[in-house]
Enzyme design. Structure first.
Site, PDB file in Angstrom:
ATOM      1  N   HIS A  94      -0.812  -2.232   6.591  1.00 46.26           N
ATOM      2  CA  HIS A  94      -1.003  -2.817   5.261  1.00 46.26           C
ATOM      3  C   HIS A  94      -2.457  -2.702   4.825  1.00 46.26           C
ATOM      4  O   HIS A  94      -2.749  -2.277   3.694  1.00 46.26           O
ATOM      5  CB  HIS A  94      -0.573  -4.288   5.289  1.00 46.26           C
ATOM      6  CG  HIS A  94      -0.957  -5.058   4.079  1.00 46.26           C
ATOM      7  ND1 HIS A  94      -0.123  -5.224   2.995  1.00 46.26           N
ATOM      8  CD2 HIS A  94      -2.111  -5.719   3.759  1.00 46.26           C
ATOM      9  CE1 HIS A  94      -0.735  -5.946   2.074  1.00 46.26           C
ATOM     10  NE2 HIS A  94      -1.947  -6.257   2.518  1.00 46.26           N
ATOM     11  N   GLU A  95      -3.384  -3.079   5.695  1.00 46.75           N
ATOM     12  CA  GLU A  95      -4.799  -3.043   5.335  1.00 46.75           C
ATOM     13  C   GLU A  95      -5.285  -1.609   5.140  1.00 46.75           C
ATOM     14  O   GLU A  95      -6.057  -1.325   4.215  1.00 46.75           O
ATOM     15  CB  GLU A  95      -5.634  -3.762   6.401  1.00 46.75           C
ATOM     16  CG  GLU A  95      -5.285  -5.234   6.588  1.00 46.75           C
ATOM     17  CD  GLU A  95      -5.427  -6.045   5.312  1.00 46.75           C
ATOM     18  OE1 GLU A  95      -6.234  -5.653   4.439  1.00 46.75           O
ATOM     19  OE2 GLU A  95      -4.740  -7.079   5.181  1.00 46.75           O
ATOM     20  N   HIS A 154      -4.351  -0.273   1.697  1.00 47.87           N
ATOM     21  CA  HIS A 154      -5.254  -0.654   0.606  1.00 47.87           C
ATOM     22  C   HIS A 154      -6.355   0.392   0.440  1.00 47.87           C
ATOM     23  O   HIS A 154      -6.696   0.793  -0.681  1.00 47.87           O
ATOM     24  CB  HIS A 154      -5.901  -2.013   0.899  1.00 47.87           C
ATOM     25  CG  HIS A 154      -5.069  -3.191   0.520  1.00 47.87           C
ATOM     26  ND1 HIS A 154      -4.510  -3.348  -0.736  1.00 47.87           N
ATOM     27  CD2 HIS A 154      -4.707  -4.290   1.237  1.00 47.87           C
ATOM     28  CE1 HIS A 154      -3.842  -4.488  -0.772  1.00 47.87           C
ATOM     29  NE2 HIS A 154      -3.946  -5.080   0.408  1.00 47.87           N
ATOM     30  N   GLU A 174      -0.862  -5.573  -3.472  1.00 45.70           N
ATOM     31  CA  GLU A 174      -0.395  -6.117  -2.199  1.00 45.70           C
ATOM     32  C   GLU A 174       1.004  -5.593  -1.870  1.00 45.70           C
ATOM     33  O   GLU A 174       1.290  -5.225  -0.730  1.00 45.70           O
ATOM     34  CB  GLU A 174      -0.381  -7.646  -2.253  1.00 45.70           C
ATOM     35  CG  GLU A 174      -1.756  -8.281  -2.245  1.00 45.70           C
ATOM     36  CD  GLU A 174      -2.512  -8.013  -0.964  1.00 45.70           C
ATOM     37  OE1 GLU A 174      -1.897  -7.979   0.116  1.00 45.70           O
ATOM     38  OE2 GLU A 174      -3.743  -7.816  -1.041  1.00 45.70           O
TER      39      GLU A 174
END
Length: 303
Positions: free
Chosen positions: A149-150, A153, A210
């Site tokens: 997920h990070e 980004h 997100e």
């Protein structure tokens, strides 16, 4: 009321512009796995290279400060070794999302802190806090979901996108104030209303980022051989420790229940990737069981 109406009428073209330019439902990528739209045009207003350089400087400062406070995990720390091993499995699958990642000088570090947090800055600078590992008791699969997920980004250049959108929003507020003054309204009042509307819009943009990072992160983790269903258990754990969260519409993050629903919706796209990475038949994969007893096993059926 006239002042409020004027502010919203001046911002309306900006809202239409941003909504049209940021549609993740357009121009679907033709690939296996998850499908997301093209990256936002707003990111081009903030050069990625400049942000990556700034991120590297900030990251180095943060790590140096952590080292001075004896909070930086050494290279031989078991959790540092674990995090870097997981990252090394994920990184090869970043190129399909952003070719710039081939040039990134990836770094993965552990900071001793009770914060339930992790991030990946532009350019591949990753940090995990001991709080997220210890409080949530993350399994390797769950660490991979967080890390994916990070990383997503950074790959989707959300930092540059937000910087570009902020520039446009500020221009809209200034324009509202100028027009209000010319029409005899109080520019300060109009500017305040316009700024509030722009801020709510930016919260929505952040929630969209997100959600996109969740989806792309699932894809990366699954290709690396980590169970994407771990994302469901992860957000169930998060819900247990984050009961005081603000309402979704006033938060930069979607509600946990919405994130779980989104993960479930994309399982048909990512579970085959996971099965392929593990070299097994999808139908034979057992339920995902986390290490917290009161969280039920997460099943998946391709039918």
């Amino acid at each position: 009321m006239k002042t409020r109406s004027l502010a919203f009428s001046l911002l309306f073209p900006f809202v239409l512009l941003t909504a049209g330019s940021d549609s993740h439902a357009q121009d679907q990528q033709t690939q296996d796995g998850v499908k997301v739209g093209e990256m936002s045009m707003f990111r081009k207003l903030a050069p990625a290279g400049a942000l990556e350089n700034q991120a590297a400087l900030q990251y180095n400062q943060t790590m140096q400060q952590a080292e001075k406070q004896h909070a930086l995990g050494p290279d031989n720390h078991p959790q540092v070794i674990r995090l870097r091993a997981i990252a090394n499995k994920l990184i090869p699958y970043t190129l399909r999302w952003n070719e710039r990642s081939k040039q990134w000088k990836w770094e993965i570090n552990l900071v001793g802190s009770k914060q339930i947090n992790a991030y990946c800055m532009p350019g591949g600078k990753i940090a995990f806090y001991t709080g997220i590992l210890d409080t949530l008791k993350l399994t390797d699969d769950e660490v991979a979901i967080v890390m994916g997920h990070e990383i997503a980004h950074a790959l989707r250049e959300h930092g540059a996108e937000r910087a570009g959108k902020s520039m446009v929003a500020n221009m809209g507020v200034k324009l509202a104030e100028l027009v209000a003054g010319a029409k005899g309204y109080d520019p300060n009042v109009v500017g305040s209303v316009a700024s509030g509307a722009a801020n709510l819009g930016m919260l929505k943009f952040s929630r969209d980022d997100e959600t996109e990072a969740d989806v792309v992160g699932l894809d990366i983790a699954a290709r690396a051989g980590y169970d994407p269903r771990a994302g469901i258990a992860l957000w169930q754990k998060m819900g247990m420790v984050n009961k005081g969260a603000p309402p979704q519409w006033l938060s930069t993050h979607p509600a946990g229940t919405d994130r779980i629903a989104e993960i479930r919706r994309h399982l048909p796209e990512v579970m085959p990737l996971y099965a392929h990475a593990k070299g097994v038949d999808l139908a034979t994969i057992p339920a995902y069981q986390t290490n917290v007893k009161n969280i039920a096993p997460v099943n998946y059926s391709a039918r």
